[in-house]
Design a protein around this motif. Sequence first.
Motif, mmCIF file in Angstrom:
data_model
loop_
_atom_site.group_PDB
_atom_site.id
_atom_site.type_symbol
_atom_site.label_atom_id
_atom_site.label_comp_id
_atom_site.label_asym_id
_atom_site.label_seq_id
_atom_site.Cartn_x
_atom_site.Cartn_y
_atom_site.Cartn_z
ATOM 1 N N THR A 161 -2.901 11.685 10.695
ATOM 2 C CA THR A 161 -3.249 10.878 9.528
ATOM 3 C C THR A 161 -4.440 9.984 9.816
ATOM 4 O O THR A 161 -5.252 9.731 8.940
ATOM 5 N N ASN A 162 -4.542 9.500 11.053
ATOM 6 C CA ASN A 162 -5.592 8.536 11.334
ATOM 7 C C ASN A 162 -6.078 8.651 12.781
ATOM 8 O O ASN A 162 -5.878 7.747 13.584
ATOM 9 N N ARG A 219 -6.299 11.209 3.364
ATOM 10 C CA ARG A 219 -6.387 9.871 2.771
ATOM 11 C C ARG A 219 -7.180 9.896 1.473
ATOM 12 O O ARG A 219 -6.888 9.147 0.541
ATOM 13 N N ALA A 238 -5.865 13.822 8.125
ATOM 14 C CA ALA A 238 -6.709 12.678 8.466
ATOM 15 C C ALA A 238 -7.461 12.145 7.252
ATOM 16 O O ALA A 238 -6.851 11.895 6.213
ATOM 17 N N SER A 239 -8.776 11.974 7.348
ATOM 18 C CA SER A 239 -9.497 11.322 6.248
ATOM 19 C C SER A 239 -9.424 12.157 4.969
ATOM 20 O O SER A 239 -9.431 11.598 3.867
ATOM 21 N N GLU A 245 -11.037 14.000 14.618
ATOM 22 C CA GLU A 245 -11.122 14.050 13.155
ATOM 23 C C GLU A 245 -11.819 15.329 12.694
ATOM 24 O O GLU A 245 -11.327 16.046 11.827
ATOM 25 N N TYR A 298 -7.665 1.398 2.885
ATOM 26 C CA TYR A 298 -6.816 2.430 3.494
ATOM 27 C C TYR A 298 -7.608 3.715 3.749
ATOM 28 O O TYR A 298 -7.532 4.316 4.818
ATOM 29 N N GLY A 300 -7.651 3.739 7.437
ATOM 30 C CA GLY A 300 -6.362 4.350 7.726
ATOM 31 C C GLY A 300 -5.235 3.338 7.756
ATOM 32 O O GLY A 300 -4.094 3.680 8.034
ATOM 33 N N GLU A 301 -5.559 2.073 7.494
ATOM 34 C CA GLU A 301 -4.517 1.056 7.480
ATOM 35 C C GLU A 301 -4.542 0.272 6.183
ATOM 36 O O GLU A 301 -5.611 -0.034 5.665
ATOM 37 N N GLN A 344 0.154 9.879 13.937
ATOM 38 C CA GLN A 344 -1.105 9.126 13.952
ATOM 39 C C GLN A 344 -2.302 10.071 14.093
ATOM 40 O O GLN A 344 -3.309 9.911 13.391
#
Lengths: 264, 250
Positions: free
Chosen positions: A248-249, B85, B81-82, A256, B214, B218-219, A245
């Motif tokens: 990725t997020n 994505r 992270a972003s 971040e 997304y 992130g979802e 987590q």
Amino acid sequence: MYDSPKSETAVQHAIKIAANKVQVYYGDTHAIKDVDVRIEDKTVTAFIGPSGCGKSTFLRTLNRMNDTIDICRVEGEILLDGENIYDKRVDPVQLRAKVGMVFQKPNPFPKSIYDNIAYGPRIHGLAKTKADLDDIVEKSLRRGAIWNEVKDRLHAPGTGLSGGQQQRLCIARAVATEPEVLLMDEPCSALDPIATGQVEELIDELRESYSVVIVTHSMQQAARVSQKTAFFHLGNLVEFGETSQIFTNPKDPRTESYITGRIG
Amino acid sequence: MTEQKQHIASAFDRDLEAIQAKIMKMGGLVEAAILDASQSLEARDEELAEKVRKGDAAIDELEEMINEDAARLIALRAPTASDLRVVLSVMKIAANLERIGDYAKNMAKRTGVLVQMSPIPGSHSSLRRMAREVERQLQDALDAYIRRDVALAEDVIQRDLEIDQMYNALFREFLTHMMEDPRNITACMHLHFIAKNNERMGDHATSIAEQVVYLVTGETPDEQRPKQDKTSTDLGVAPEGSYVENSKDA
């Protein structure tokens, strides 16, 4: 009905170390601010963060390595299996046998490979006979994934090994006292990619028996070896969660910025 | 999403921008292909249809370039992270756009056949409206992407319902024409495939909008969106041309 593949849930391990409202001061400097964290057994937990964020300082509070620094003061409580390690009755030497440590630069004792491993078990009286000690040495070197490379020269000096071998020797030395927790402070930063790969593989194997906490500057390493990640920034624990987590997020914009390599 | 800070490695920023610029370029080509395919059908313009068929190669090429760029970015920059994505969503959106391009090309191919037959009354304007709506959906999805606008993306996801309803209506209309006069069957089969292509393009636009959600949150959004394409469970049309109401909701 088909079962949703998402229904498999992550395995929950017991809490090995619980830190509550931990503050660390170096003189007037407030180095660690109000850190609460739960470190699980049989899990690799990575501490990441920019230089000076307090991750190494916090790691060192977990086996009272900071006791050796006069101006360092620790407040709050750190519970190992529910017992406060800063309690007056706790012997730091015994504690460090339970909570082993591996440092950034491989630091074998200027002794033979055999004696490097045998040192801890000897002072803690873990072996009754020479055969016992031989056993511990072999088992530890095997756990350190270095047995095959050194079994024919156990009495050669540990300092004669290569950097990667020395680091695995230090890991073997740390596990020789049968610790429950293994703290690693940037164990791979002085190693080449192949030795790093071997140490990472080893960390993953150690996870079956120990709770491992690793401080690393390499975010990719944290992502590769850990299941839980804690991000420290300016002495605060900013975010703690599943490694997948965090990478990725992440929920906190500071996390971040840091992990995506932005100026933060 | 608040304005992102710059990477310490500025080349990383440039790579990310370049790959997203390619997506927008691809999106522009695909939007034009939809409108041109629909226009060529309505105006019975074989030349324009030919242009759409030939134009698909450029769209495919862009998809390939985007995939190569994405692979290189992953290998060299290890995005997290972003950033990660962005790369993942770019690959999926490129695949969606490529499929939409294929459907537009297929529409243009069928136009080549249809111009040789007598027109089916009323079908062209309905198909044009549908293609317009699909193109608008795609435009909004891409706008939402570039602006990182989740609300607009959610709107696109909800509006797919309308395209499904248009397709339902056309499905029944073509069925009626075919039953009235078997000589309409060939043309109506082609027209039906064109309508189905439009419906599928709408689904791909929706999928792009889902990628926006997304990318930002992130979802992935819940699958619980309204669906109105009932034709796959429909029994057909009663002899008088009246509809068989489907009791089972999608």
